[in-house]
Design a protein around this motif. Structure first.
Motif, PDB file in Angstrom:
ATOM      1  N   CYS A  26      16.224 -30.861  58.039  1.00 47.47           N
ATOM      2  CA  CYS A  26      14.830 -30.510  58.342  1.00 47.47           C
ATOM      3  C   CYS A  26      14.410 -31.069  59.698  1.00 47.47           C
ATOM      4  CB  CYS A  26      13.893 -31.013  57.242  1.00 47.47           C
ATOM      5  SG  CYS A  26      13.989 -29.965  55.783  1.00 47.47           S
ATOM      6  N   LYS A  27      14.857 -32.291  59.990  1.00 45.44           N
ATOM      7  CA  LYS A  27      14.528 -32.899  61.278  1.00 45.44           C
ATOM      8  C   LYS A  27      15.108 -32.045  62.409  1.00 45.44           C
ATOM      9  CE  LYS A  27      14.604 -37.339  63.605  1.00 45.44           C
ATOM     10  NZ  LYS A  27      15.499 -38.470  63.851  1.00 45.44           N
ATOM     11  N   ALA A  28      16.369 -31.640  62.224  1.00 46.07           N
ATOM     12  CA  ALA A  28      17.020 -30.832  63.270  1.00 46.07           C
ATOM     13  C   ALA A  28      16.346 -29.464  63.426  1.00 46.07           C
ATOM     14  CB  ALA A  28      18.496 -30.661  62.933  1.00 46.07           C
ATOM     15  N   LEU A  29      15.808 -28.930  62.339  1.00 45.45           N
ATOM     16  CA  LEU A  29      15.183 -27.599  62.391  1.00 45.45           C
ATOM     17  C   LEU A  29      13.673 -27.661  62.646  1.00 45.45           C
ATOM     18  CD1 LEU A  29      16.998 -25.860  59.379  1.00 45.45           C
ATOM     19  CD2 LEU A  29      17.474 -25.517  61.804  1.00 45.45           C
ATOM     20  N   GLU A  30      13.188 -28.876  62.875  1.00 46.73           N
ATOM     21  CA  GLU A  30      11.754 -29.108  63.123  1.00 46.73           C
ATOM     22  C   GLU A  30      10.868 -28.662  61.962  1.00 46.73           C
ATOM     23  OE1 GLU A  30      10.735 -27.879  67.216  1.00 46.73           O
ATOM     24  OE2 GLU A  30      12.888 -28.172  67.604  1.00 46.73           O
ATOM     25  N   ILE A  31      11.372 -28.927  60.750  1.00 51.15           N
ATOM     26  CA  ILE A  31      10.536 -28.739  59.560  1.00 51.15           C
ATOM     27  C   ILE A  31      10.070 -30.132  59.171  1.00 51.15           C
ATOM     28  CG2 ILE A  31      10.481 -28.022  57.134  1.00 51.15           C
ATOM     29  CD1 ILE A  31      12.917 -26.183  57.792  1.00 51.15           C
ATOM     30  N   GLU A  32       8.755 -30.355  59.234  1.00 45.52           N
ATOM     31  CA  GLU A  32       8.254 -31.698  58.949  1.00 45.52           C
ATOM     32  C   GLU A  32       8.052 -31.877  57.440  1.00 45.52           C
ATOM     33  OE1 GLU A  32       4.635 -34.658  60.252  1.00 45.52           O
ATOM     34  OE2 GLU A  32       4.778 -32.725  61.279  1.00 45.52           O
ATOM     35  N   LEU A  33       8.700 -32.917  56.890  1.00 43.22           N
ATOM     36  CA  LEU A  33       8.564 -33.205  55.461  1.00 43.22           C
ATOM     37  C   LEU A  33       7.722 -34.466  55.288  1.00 43.22           C
ATOM     38  CD1 LEU A  33      12.263 -32.796  54.176  1.00 43.22           C
ATOM     39  CD2 LEU A  33      10.462 -31.061  54.228  1.00 43.22           C
ATOM     40  N   ILE A  34       6.637 -34.351  54.524  1.00 40.01           N
ATOM     41  CA  ILE A  34       5.833 -35.542  54.232  1.00 40.01           C
ATOM     42  C   ILE A  34       5.923 -35.804  52.736  1.00 40.01           C
ATOM     43  CG2 ILE A  34       3.512 -36.551  54.364  1.00 40.01           C
ATOM     44  CD1 ILE A  34       3.068 -34.505  56.696  1.00 40.01           C
ATOM     45  N   ASP A  35       6.543 -36.917  52.358  1.00 39.94           N
ATOM     46  CA  ASP A  35       6.706 -37.223  50.931  1.00 39.94           C
ATOM     47  C   ASP A  35       5.349 -37.289  50.235  1.00 39.94           C
ATOM     48  OD1 ASP A  35       9.304 -37.588  51.799  1.00 39.94           O
ATOM     49  OD2 ASP A  35       9.658 -39.297  50.473  1.00 39.94           O
ATOM     50  N   ILE A  36       5.276 -36.712  49.046  1.00 42.17           N
ATOM     51  CA  ILE A  36       4.037 -36.793  48.265  1.00 42.17           C
ATOM     52  C   ILE A  36       3.869 -38.253  47.851  1.00 42.17           C
ATOM     53  CG2 ILE A  36       2.882 -36.066  46.130  1.00 42.17           C
ATOM     54  CD1 ILE A  36       4.457 -33.434  46.305  1.00 42.17           C
ATOM     55  N   PRO A  37       2.783 -38.911  48.283  1.00 43.68           N
ATOM     56  CA  PRO A  37       2.663 -40.336  47.968  1.00 43.68           C
ATOM     57  C   PRO A  37       2.543 -40.556  46.457  1.00 43.68           C
ATOM     58  CG  PRO A  37       0.729 -39.540  49.183  1.00 43.68           C
ATOM     59  CD  PRO A  37       1.640 -38.376  49.022  1.00 43.68           C
ATOM     60  N   GLY A  38       3.312 -41.498  45.928  1.00 48.87           N
ATOM     61  CA  GLY A  38       3.254 -41.806  44.502  1.00 48.87           C
ATOM     62  C   GLY A  38       3.716 -40.649  43.632  1.00 48.87           C
ATOM     63  N   TRP A  39       4.701 -39.884  44.103  1.00 46.35           N
ATOM     64  CA  TRP A  39       5.193 -38.767  43.273  1.00 46.35           C
ATOM     65  C   TRP A  39       5.815 -39.314  41.990  1.00 46.35           C
ATOM     66  CZ3 TRP A  39      10.360 -38.553  42.059  1.00 46.35           C
ATOM     67  CH2 TRP A  39      11.241 -39.261  42.876  1.00 46.35           C
ATOM     68  N   SER A  40       5.834 -38.474  40.964  1.00 49.96           N
ATOM     69  CA  SER A  40       6.403 -38.888  39.679  1.00 49.96           C
ATOM     70  C   SER A  40       7.272 -37.759  39.140  1.00 49.96           C
ATOM     71  CB  SER A  40       5.276 -39.219  38.693  1.00 49.96           C
ATOM     72  OG  SER A  40       4.330 -38.170  38.669  1.00 49.96           O
ATOM     73  N   CYS A  41       8.030 -38.057  38.086  1.00 47.57           N
ATOM     74  CA  CYS A  41       8.999 -37.096  37.537  1.00 47.57           C
ATOM     75  C   CYS A  41       8.329 -35.795  37.067  1.00 47.57           C
ATOM     76  CB  CYS A  41       9.737 -37.757  36.370  1.00 47.57           C
ATOM     77  SG  CYS A  41      10.899 -36.670  35.515  1.00 47.57           S
ATOM     78  N   CYS A  42       9.031 -34.681  37.242  1.00 48.95           N
ATOM     79  CA  CYS A  42       8.517 -33.371  36.827  1.00 48.95           C
ATOM     80  C   CYS A  42       8.707 -33.144  35.320  1.00 48.95           C
ATOM     81  CB  CYS A  42       9.219 -32.250  37.593  1.00 48.95           C
ATOM     82  SG  CYS A  42      10.957 -32.032  37.090  1.00 48.95           S
ATOM     83  N   GLY A  43       9.477 -34.014  34.656  1.00 43.44           N
ATOM     84  CA  GLY A  43       9.720 -33.865  33.215  1.00 43.44           C
ATOM     85  C   GLY A  43      10.994 -33.103  32.904  1.00 43.44           C
ATOM     86  N   SER A  44      11.412 -32.258  33.853  1.00 43.50           N
ATOM     87  CA  SER A  44      12.655 -31.499  33.734  1.00 43.50           C
ATOM     88  C   SER A  44      12.814 -30.863  32.339  1.00 43.50           C
ATOM     89  CB  SER A  44      13.819 -32.430  34.081  1.00 43.50           C
ATOM     90  OG  SER A  44      14.986 -31.702  34.302  1.00 43.50           O
ATOM     91  N   THR A  45      14.051 -30.634  31.915  1.00 49.29           N
ATOM     92  CA  THR A  45      14.287 -29.991  30.615  1.00 49.29           C
ATOM     93  C   THR A  45      13.787 -30.830  29.421  1.00 49.29           C
ATOM     94  OG1 THR A  45      16.167 -28.850  31.570  1.00 49.29           O
ATOM     95  CG2 THR A  45      16.054 -28.887  29.177  1.00 49.29           C
TER      96      THR A  45
END
Lengths: 286, 186
Positions: A26-45
């Motif tokens: 992403c850095k090389a392709l100039e896609i800026e990623l901003i981590d979601i602050p305090g993210w938590s598990c999606c619960g998955s299966t």
């Protein structure tokens, strides 16, 4: 391009190489990623098979945070991607569900945050021309099988950004790298997914079936976009071939690792040393 | 003498249809779901048979089955069903009913995995894999499988030894509690 990044739990452990390579690409392709602050598990299966309210509320915790950030979400895990999209769909389709989620997470969320898999962002939003400009090393001669597994395209109403039975987005990405994507019939067949720990015998059988078809079709490595597909085909490969028949060792690369190589990024930035089945012999031929 | 099989007990069918939001009664046994199911060879009842047993009201047979714990939630059946039945969603409901009624197949290890996974999320807000595996091993009593993978994973730094707590771990615990209360109201 700016996205709220949802890493997901696997990226902190079994898939740290996916995390590292995704950020480097992403850095090389100039896609800026901003981590979601305090993210938590999606619960998955485990959440959706146990408690329907929890299965929508856990993704909604993160979706609501991205809504506050005012940004679309991108993620690299097929399961996180699916759970976030399905939660959005449920919240959008039903007032009752939206109200229930609001009560559980303690904040209103309207189901409107866009969620894209990074594969979709790179191939369809950024586009092949923008990527082609930055390719420094053509991976000519490498024969790749693109493996989508289940959750990148199913259930299609909620998640598909491509044909659910015959997707081609990863083949487009492979074409950008100069490698050759071979045609094979099992690209959306399941690897056994979350049965990995509880029913590893089933996963071994399914992984062997996939790997032997990869080889029959003439590919020498597999590219994936899901941490669980990667573990089931890579970590469990030795057990699968011991139980179901010998096959040549097949490296299982993340799409971000393959693209990173083509972008000329150093191998240590792509976490290639984390692969159980080494890609070194393959890469020495390119 | 001709005998017609009539379904007198529709209690199971109505509960599954209400909770899954899908019309199981539309199933006409084309078997497309079972044909594409990756775990069909391992199941005691294939997905099309599960649909039939629901219509016939065979609650005990189904809730005690191995099949519901072998479904990998790959959604191939749901995607392909010509009658738009959300078969994966039906499997979810059957698993929840088996746990609620305390009749689940005792050897169903995926049930223990789900429990261990969610316990980890409840504590940390995220999955802490080493801790989750310890809980799973204790619950399933399956102590030896995969222990050979541990040194390999550690050497590749693929197994974190210390949990990453989400900043919102406390909030997540409340989310679990409220979701459990909401689920009872359904």
């Amino acid at each position: 391009m700016k996205y709220a990044f949802f890493p997901g739990c696997s990226l902190e452990s079994t898939a740290w190489d996916l995390d590292k390579s995704a950020r480097a690409v992403c850095k090389a392709l100039e896609i800026e990623l901003i981590d979601i602050p305090g993210w938590s598990c999606c619960g998955s299966t485990p959440a959706h098979v146990s408690n329907a309210s929890l299965a929508t509320a856990l993704p909604a915790m993160n979706l609501q945070k991205a809504a506050d950030m005012g940004m679309p979400i991108t993620t690299v895990c097929a399961s996180c991607y699916g759970r976030l999209r399905v939660a959005n769909q449920k919240i959008n389709d039903s007032d009752e569900e939206r109200e229930r989620v609001g009560r559980i997470i303690g904040k209103p969320y309207d189901g409107k945050v866009e969620v894209h898999h990074l594969l979709d962002v790179i191939v369809n939003k950024l586009g092949s021309e923008a990527v082609a400009d930055k390719v420094e090393r053509k991976l000519s001669g490498m024969k790749v099988a693109c493996y989508y597994g289940c959750l990148l395209s199913r259930p299609p109403e909620a998640v598909a950004f491509d044909n659910p039975e015959h997707p081609s987005v990863m083949e487009k990405l492979v074409a950008m790298t100069g490698a050759e994507a071979i045609e094979w019939p099992y690209k959306t067949e399941c690897c056994g997914a979350s049965l990995s720990i509880s029913n590893s015998d089933v996963v071994g059988r399914l992984s062997h079936r996939l790997l032997s078809m990869v080889r029959r079709a003439g590919a020498e490595c597999v590219v994936v976009a899901c941490p669980l597909c990667q573990v089931n085909l890579d970590l469990r490969q030795a057990d699968a071939t011991a139980a179901h028949g010998k096959l040549p060792e097949t490296p299982i690369l993340y799409f971000t690792q393959l693209l990173g190589l083509a972008l000329g990024l150093p191998e240590e930035e792509l976490g290639l040393e984390a692969l159980m089945v080494s890609a070194a012999p393959l890469l020495s031929m390119v | 003498m001709e005998e017609t099989l009539t379904c007198k007990n529709t209690k199971l069918l109505s509960e599954v249809e209400r909770r899954s939001g899908t019309k199981v009664s539309r199933c006409f046994q084309c078997h497309k779901c079972s044909t594409g199911c990756p775990v069909a060879p391992d199941m005691d009842y294939m997905s099309s048979q599960v649909m039939r047993l629901i219509i016939l009201g065979q609650e005990e047979e189904l809730l005690k089955s191995k099949a519901i714990w072998l479904c990998a939630s790959c959604e191939a059946c749901t995607t392909r069903c010509p009658m738009d039945i959300d078969i994966t969603g039906v499997m979810d409901v059957l698993r929840m009913m088996a746990i609620e009624r305390k009749v689940a197949e005792p050897d169903a290890r995926s049930k223990e995995f789900n429990k261990a996974f969610l316990t980890s999320v409840r504590w940390h807000g995220r999955v802490f894999e080493a801790g989750m595996m310890a809980i799973y091993k204790l619950r399933s009593k399956d102590f030896f499988t995969d222990m050979d993978k541990v040194p390999k994973m550690l050497s590749k730094r693929k197994l974190a030894l210390w949990p990453h707590f989400s900043r919102v771990a406390g909030e997540i615990r409340k989310v679990f509690k409220r979701a459990e209360e909401e689920e009872k109201k359904r």
